[in-house]
Write an enzyme that holds these catalytic residues in place. Structure first.
Site, PDB file in Angstrom:
ATOM      1  NE  ARG A   1      -3.701   2.071   2.372  1.00  0.00           N
ATOM      2  CZ  ARG A   1      -4.767   2.078   3.142  1.00  0.00           C
ATOM      3  NH1 ARG A   1      -4.877   1.196   4.107  1.00  0.00           N
ATOM      4  NH2 ARG A   1      -5.707   2.948   2.947  1.00  0.00           N
TER       5      ARG A   1
ATOM      6  CG  HIS B   1     -13.127   4.223   4.202  1.00  0.00           C
ATOM      7  ND1 HIS B   1     -12.644   3.000   3.769  1.00  0.00           N
ATOM      8  CD2 HIS B   1     -12.345   4.571   5.249  1.00  0.00           C
ATOM      9  CE1 HIS B   1     -11.633   2.631   4.535  1.00  0.00           C
ATOM     10  NE2 HIS B   1     -11.419   3.579   5.427  1.00  0.00           N
TER      11      HIS B   1
ATOM     12  NE  ARG C   1      -6.148  11.550   9.746  1.00  0.00           N
ATOM     13  CZ  ARG C   1      -6.248  10.602   8.808  1.00  0.00           C
ATOM     14  NH1 ARG C   1      -6.350  10.924   7.543  1.00  0.00           N
ATOM     15  NH2 ARG C   1      -6.244   9.325   9.145  1.00  0.00           N
TER      16      ARG C   1
ATOM     17  CB  ILE D   1     -17.264   4.188  12.366  1.00  0.00           C
ATOM     18  CG1 ILE D   1     -16.103   4.551  13.293  1.00  0.00           C
ATOM     19  CG2 ILE D   1     -18.568   4.803  12.840  1.00  0.00           C
ATOM     20  CD1 ILE D   1     -15.742   6.037  13.312  1.00  0.00           C
TER      21      ILE D   1
HETATM   22  P1  ADP Z   1      -8.336   2.371  10.195  1.00  0.00           P
HETATM   23  O1  ADP Z   1      -8.637   3.676   9.528  1.00  0.00           O
HETATM   24  O2  ADP Z   1      -7.336   2.467  11.290  1.00  0.00           O
HETATM   25  O3  ADP Z   1      -8.144   1.207   9.254  1.00  0.00           O
HETATM   26  P2  ADP Z   1     -10.791   1.060  10.916  1.00  0.00           P
HETATM   27  O4  ADP Z   1     -11.509   1.045   9.629  1.00  0.00           O
HETATM   28  O5  ADP Z   1     -10.315  -0.244  11.464  1.00  0.00           O
HETATM   29  O6  ADP Z   1      -9.650   2.131  10.977  1.00  0.00           O
HETATM   30  O7  ADP Z   1     -11.738   1.740  12.006  1.00  0.00           O
HETATM   31  C1  ADP Z   1     -11.261   1.950  13.293  1.00  0.00           C
HETATM   32  C2  ADP Z   1     -12.275   2.744  14.061  1.00  0.00           C
HETATM   33  O8  ADP Z   1     -13.560   2.110  13.962  1.00  0.00           O
HETATM   34  C3  ADP Z   1     -11.954   2.754  15.543  1.00  0.00           C
HETATM   35  O9  ADP Z   1     -11.196   3.877  15.870  1.00  0.00           O
HETATM   36  C4  ADP Z   1     -13.311   2.829  16.194  1.00  0.00           C
HETATM   37  O10 ADP Z   1     -13.580   4.178  16.490  1.00  0.00           O
HETATM   38  C5  ADP Z   1     -14.292   2.374  15.135  1.00  0.00           C
HETATM   39  N1  ADP Z   1     -15.038   1.178  15.547  1.00  0.00           N
HETATM   40  C6  ADP Z   1     -14.697  -0.114  15.424  1.00  0.00           C
HETATM   41  N2  ADP Z   1     -15.667  -0.920  15.937  1.00  0.00           N
HETATM   42  C7  ADP Z   1     -16.642  -0.092  16.367  1.00  0.00           C
HETATM   43  C8  ADP Z   1     -17.913  -0.291  16.975  1.00  0.00           C
HETATM   44  N3  ADP Z   1     -18.388  -1.507  17.267  1.00  0.00           N
HETATM   45  N4  ADP Z   1     -18.634   0.796  17.294  1.00  0.00           N
HETATM   46  C9  ADP Z   1     -18.182   2.035  17.027  1.00  0.00           C
HETATM   47  N5  ADP Z   1     -17.016   2.279  16.455  1.00  0.00           N
HETATM   48  C10 ADP Z   1     -16.249   1.248  16.116  1.00  0.00           C
END
Ligand code: ADP
Length: 404
Positions: free
Chosen positions: A92, A207, A240, A328
């Protein structure tokens, strides 16, 4: 077993995955791992396809001073203990600059060109490129492929690609690139199977992870993004701010005496959910929190998604479907419900039961616009690109001995 190694290298961690190449080029995820705490408390963790732990070990700080050393440790572990010699590596890479609209097979010339974009993504690009350079030196015969977060958005019209600034800056590369492209590309490729009737239409994809953006898809291609020159723009995120008046940055410099590196740190690490709530950057911690500051941070996140959906709907001149993805978007029924509520003016109606069980389609049958939840898979996208670039050239020798 023929395998492909996918690498996502950041400033203090390297995430990696191994995919096996099955019949007819089908890819099967075998291993997920990461080395984190590089330069502080290095630790290698990995699990197999069914989630069972394959490794969890700490290393002395001197043995893993930087990202290439971390990838070398993971590579040694894969080769020596699991007997896995990947036939190729897919990376990536955050920035492909103005010209890369697709993944590219890496050689020294490509690396030199990508180094020019360090100035456009100073926090990510150097860490993405360092392990590529080190693999080129140590394993010159090992094919490597760079997959860009920006590439999928290179289809934007000129009006979506520009800022209203003098043309010279555009020529230098100050453009509205857009990011999370591998995620959007995955969704665009998945939609024809999920909802063939809307895949060719106008789709807004949200996303929503710790980084968050939205993309307007028209006939499966990116037409507009909420992110621009950097991944700071658009929606508010974990740390951010998202869209912010440049006058605020001028204020920080002239009135608060902040230097450019201070401002950079502030914008990337201290704003968004974390800055506004003063509590946490993690949506899970804020969702159920009764503190009014937590509520404001969550309300702001949802409100800005609603505003940006309006902007993307205008760019598309209508909307045929809305898709949630990433941490999320895939996991929080409550945030999805609040966002769908914001989109009520578009005629969107949530099905609360389907939303709570994280169904694929979470809108009611009488909703004017269907709303989907589609888990993204950027790593699979990288593995697929790597394999397809590989198949267009003579098959390499699958064993790659280290050059000492
Ligand atoms: P990244 O951008 O690091 O790849 P992800 O797509 O894995 O991030 O998303 C991470 C974020 O998703 C976490 O910071 C958290 O806030 C949110 N998240 C994950 N599971 C849940 C959930 N069950 N409820 C609310 N937010 C969640």
């Amino acid at each position: 077993m023929d395998t492909i190694l996918v690498v996502n290298a950041g400033s203090s961690s390297v995430k990696f995955q191994i995919f096996s190449v099955e019949g007819e080029g089908r890819l099967q995820r075998q291993i997920k791992g990461q080395v984190d705490g590089i330069g502080s408390r290095p630790r290698l963790r990995a699990s197999g396809a069914n989630g069972d732990s394959l490794a969890d070990r700490a290393y002395p700080i001197e043995s893993m001073p930087d990202v290439p050393a971390a990838l070398a440790t993971a590579g040694d572990w894969l080769r020596n203990e699991l007997r896995i010699n990947p036939m190729a590596v897919g990376h990536r890479v955050v920035h492909g600059g103005p010209d890369h609209d697709r993944p590219v097979l890496i050689d020294h010339g490509v690396v030199s060109r990508l180094e020019r974009f360090i100035a456009l993504a100073p926090l990510h690009q150097p860490h993405n490129l360092a392990p590529i350079r080190s693999l080129l030196t140590n394993f010159p015969a090992l094919p490597q492929v760079a997959c860009f977060d920006t590439a999928f958005h290179r289809t934007h019209d000129a009006v979506a690609d520009h800022y209203a600034i003098p043309h010279q800056l555009y020529t230098e590369g100050v453009r509205r690139y857009g990011f999370h492209g591998l995620s959007y590309e995955y969704i665009a490729k998945a939609l024809p199977q999920i909802a063939p009737d809307i895949a060719k239409g106008r789709v807004i994809v949200a996303h929503l992870g710790s980084g968050a953006s939205m993309c307007a898809l028209k006939q499966g291609r990116s037409a507009e993004s909420t992110m621009g020159f950097t991944a700071l723009d658009g929606l508010s995120m974990g740390t951010r701010p998202g869209q912010i008046d440049p006058g605020v940055v001028l204020y920080l410099i002239s009135e608060k005496g902040m230097s450019a590196p201070n401002v950079q740190d502030f914008l990337y690490r201290d704003c968004g959910l974390k800055g506004l709530s003063g509590i946490s950057n993690d949506m899970r911690e804020l969702e159920g929190n009764a503190d009014p500051r937590a509520k404001l941070a969550v309300d702001y996140f949802v409100y800005r998604i609603g505003l940006n959906a309006g902007m993307l709907a205008a760019a598309l001149q209508g909307v045929d479907a809305f898709v949630f993805t990433a941490g999320i978007g895939e996991n929080s029924a409550r945030i999805r419900a609040s966002i769908v509520n914001q989109l009520g003016w578009l005629g969107v109606v949530l099905d609360p039961a389907e939303n709570s069980r994280h169904a694929r389609l979470i809108s009611r049958a009488d909703s004017r616009i269907p709303v989907y939840v589609v888990p993204t898979d950027e790593e699979l996208m990288i593995a697929q690109h790597t394999l397809s670039l590989l198949l267009n050239r003579p098959m390499p020798n699958p064993r790659h001995e280290r050059v000492s």
